[in-house]
Design a protein around this motif. Structure first.
Motif, PDB file in Angstrom:
ATOM      1  N   VAL A   1     -74.944  31.630 -12.296  1.00 38.38           N
ATOM      2  CA  VAL A   1     -75.766  32.590 -11.559  1.00 38.38           C
ATOM      3  C   VAL A   1     -77.025  32.858 -12.371  1.00 38.38           C
ATOM      4  O   VAL A   1     -76.966  33.100 -13.574  1.00 38.38           O
ATOM      5  CB  VAL A   1     -74.989  33.913 -11.318  1.00 38.38           C
ATOM      6  N   GLU A   2     -78.176  32.819 -11.702  1.00 36.89           N
ATOM      7  CA  GLU A   2     -79.476  33.035 -12.340  1.00 36.89           C
ATOM      8  C   GLU A   2     -80.216  34.123 -11.580  1.00 36.89           C
ATOM      9  O   GLU A   2     -80.222  34.150 -10.356  1.00 36.89           O
ATOM     10  CB  GLU A   2     -80.268  31.732 -12.299  1.00 36.89           C
ATOM     11  N   ALA A   3     -80.840  35.040 -12.319  1.00 36.00           N
ATOM     12  CA  ALA A   3     -81.562  36.138 -11.679  1.00 36.00           C
ATOM     13  C   ALA A   3     -82.995  36.195 -12.193  1.00 36.00           C
ATOM     14  O   ALA A   3     -83.232  36.227 -13.397  1.00 36.00           O
ATOM     15  CB  ALA A   3     -80.871  37.469 -11.967  1.00 36.00           C
ATOM     16  N   LEU A   4     -83.955  36.193 -11.269  1.00 32.40           N
ATOM     17  CA  LEU A   4     -85.348  36.355 -11.661  1.00 32.40           C
ATOM     18  C   LEU A   4     -85.621  37.806 -12.036  1.00 32.40           C
ATOM     19  O   LEU A   4     -86.411  38.097 -12.921  1.00 32.40           O
ATOM     20  CB  LEU A   4     -86.267  35.916 -10.520  1.00 32.40           C
TER      21      LEU A   4
ATOM     22  N   ASP B   1     -73.355  41.638 -14.023  1.00 29.24           N
ATOM     23  CA  ASP B   1     -74.679  42.254 -14.162  1.00 29.24           C
ATOM     24  C   ASP B   1     -75.563  41.265 -14.898  1.00 29.24           C
ATOM     25  O   ASP B   1     -75.145  40.692 -15.901  1.00 29.24           O
ATOM     26  CB  ASP B   1     -74.605  43.554 -14.978  1.00 29.24           C
ATOM     27  N   LEU B   2     -76.777  41.078 -14.405  1.00 27.83           N
ATOM     28  CA  LEU B   2     -77.719  40.175 -15.051  1.00 27.83           C
ATOM     29  C   LEU B   2     -79.025  40.896 -15.337  1.00 27.83           C
ATOM     30  O   LEU B   2     -79.534  41.627 -14.490  1.00 27.83           O
ATOM     31  CB  LEU B   2     -78.016  38.968 -14.154  1.00 27.83           C
ATOM     32  N   ALA B   3     -79.562  40.662 -16.523  1.00 24.93           N
ATOM     33  CA  ALA B   3     -80.875  41.178 -16.888  1.00 24.93           C
ATOM     34  C   ALA B   3     -81.938  40.268 -16.271  1.00 24.93           C
ATOM     35  O   ALA B   3     -81.658  39.136 -15.895  1.00 24.93           O
ATOM     36  CB  ALA B   3     -81.010  41.207 -18.412  1.00 24.93           C
ATOM     37  N   PRO B   4     -83.174  40.738 -16.157  1.00 27.54           N
ATOM     38  CA  PRO B   4     -84.236  39.895 -15.609  1.00 27.54           C
ATOM     39  C   PRO B   4     -84.338  38.568 -16.374  1.00 27.54           C
ATOM     40  O   PRO B   4     -84.347  38.544 -17.600  1.00 27.54           O
ATOM     41  CB  PRO B   4     -85.504  40.726 -15.803  1.00 27.54           C
ATOM     42  N   GLY B   5     -84.361  37.451 -15.643  1.00 23.70           N
ATOM     43  CA  GLY B   5     -84.490  36.131 -16.246  1.00 23.70           C
ATOM     44  C   GLY B   5     -83.207  35.581 -16.866  1.00 23.70           C
ATOM     45  O   GLY B   5     -83.211  34.495 -17.421  1.00 23.70           O
ATOM     46  N   GLU B   6     -82.096  36.299 -16.756  1.00 20.31           N
ATOM     47  CA  GLU B   6     -80.844  35.870 -17.383  1.00 20.31           C
ATOM     48  C   GLU B   6     -80.101  34.864 -16.499  1.00 20.31           C
ATOM     49  O   GLU B   6     -80.116  34.945 -15.278  1.00 20.31           O
ATOM     50  CB  GLU B   6     -79.943  37.074 -17.637  1.00 20.31           C
ATOM     51  N   THR B   7     -79.441  33.910 -17.155  1.00 14.68           N
ATOM     52  CA  THR B   7     -78.554  32.950 -16.494  1.00 14.68           C
ATOM     53  C   THR B   7     -77.186  33.067 -17.159  1.00 14.68           C
ATOM     54  O   THR B   7     -77.098  33.102 -18.377  1.00 14.68           O
ATOM     55  CB  THR B   7     -79.073  31.509 -16.651  1.00 14.68           C
ATOM     56  N   ARG B   8     -76.138  33.130 -16.339  1.00 17.46           N
ATOM     57  CA  ARG B   8     -74.788  33.282 -16.893  1.00 17.46           C
ATOM     58  C   ARG B   8     -73.793  32.482 -16.063  1.00 17.46           C
ATOM     59  O   ARG B   8     -73.902  32.410 -14.846  1.00 17.46           O
ATOM     60  CB  ARG B   8     -74.381  34.754 -16.885  1.00 17.46           C
TER      61      ARG B   8
END
Length: 93
Positions: free
Chosen positions: A16-19, A48-55
Motif C-alpha cells: 500500500v502506497e499513500a501520496l 496508518d500511512l504517513a505522506p509518501g509512505e509505502t508499506r
C-alpha cells in the motif's frame, strides 16, 4: 501484490502506497491447491500511512509443491473507496 518465491515457499504481501497521510483497512485471502491438498488463509486489519509512505501489509508465507496453484484476493478500503486486487500463480517447479 508482492510475491517472492523460494524452492517450495512463497511470501505474499499487499503493498500500500499513500501520496498523502491516510488510514484504512485491508483484506488478504489466499487459496492454495497442490498435490498435498488445499488450504485457505485469511488476514486483515487496519493500517496508518504517513505522506509518501509505502508499506507491505498482510504478510503470509505459504508452502506450495510443484504443480500447485495460488489464488490471491486482496482489497484495501481507504476513505470509503474499496480497491480490489486479484492474482493467480501457477507453480511449475
Amino acid at each position: 501484490m508482492v510475491e517472492s518465491r523460494s524452492a517450495e515457499t512463497t511470501r505474499l504481501a499487499l503493498r500500500v502506497e499513500a501520496l498523502r497521510g491516510t488510514a484504512g483497512r485491508y483484506s488478504l485471502v489466499v487459496r492454495k491447491s497442490d498435490p498435498a491438498g488445499t488450504a485457505t488463509m485469511q488476514q486483515g486489519g487496519g493500517f496508518d500511512l504517513a505522506p509518501g509512505e509505502t508499506r507491505d501489509v498482510g504478510n503470509l508465507t505459504v508452502s506450495v509443491l510443484p504443480n500447485g496453484q495460488l489464488r490471491i484476493d486482496a482489497s484495501v478500503l481507504i476513505d470509503g473507496r474499496k480497491i480490489n486486487c486479484g492474482h493467480i500463480s501457477i507453480y511449475d517447479l
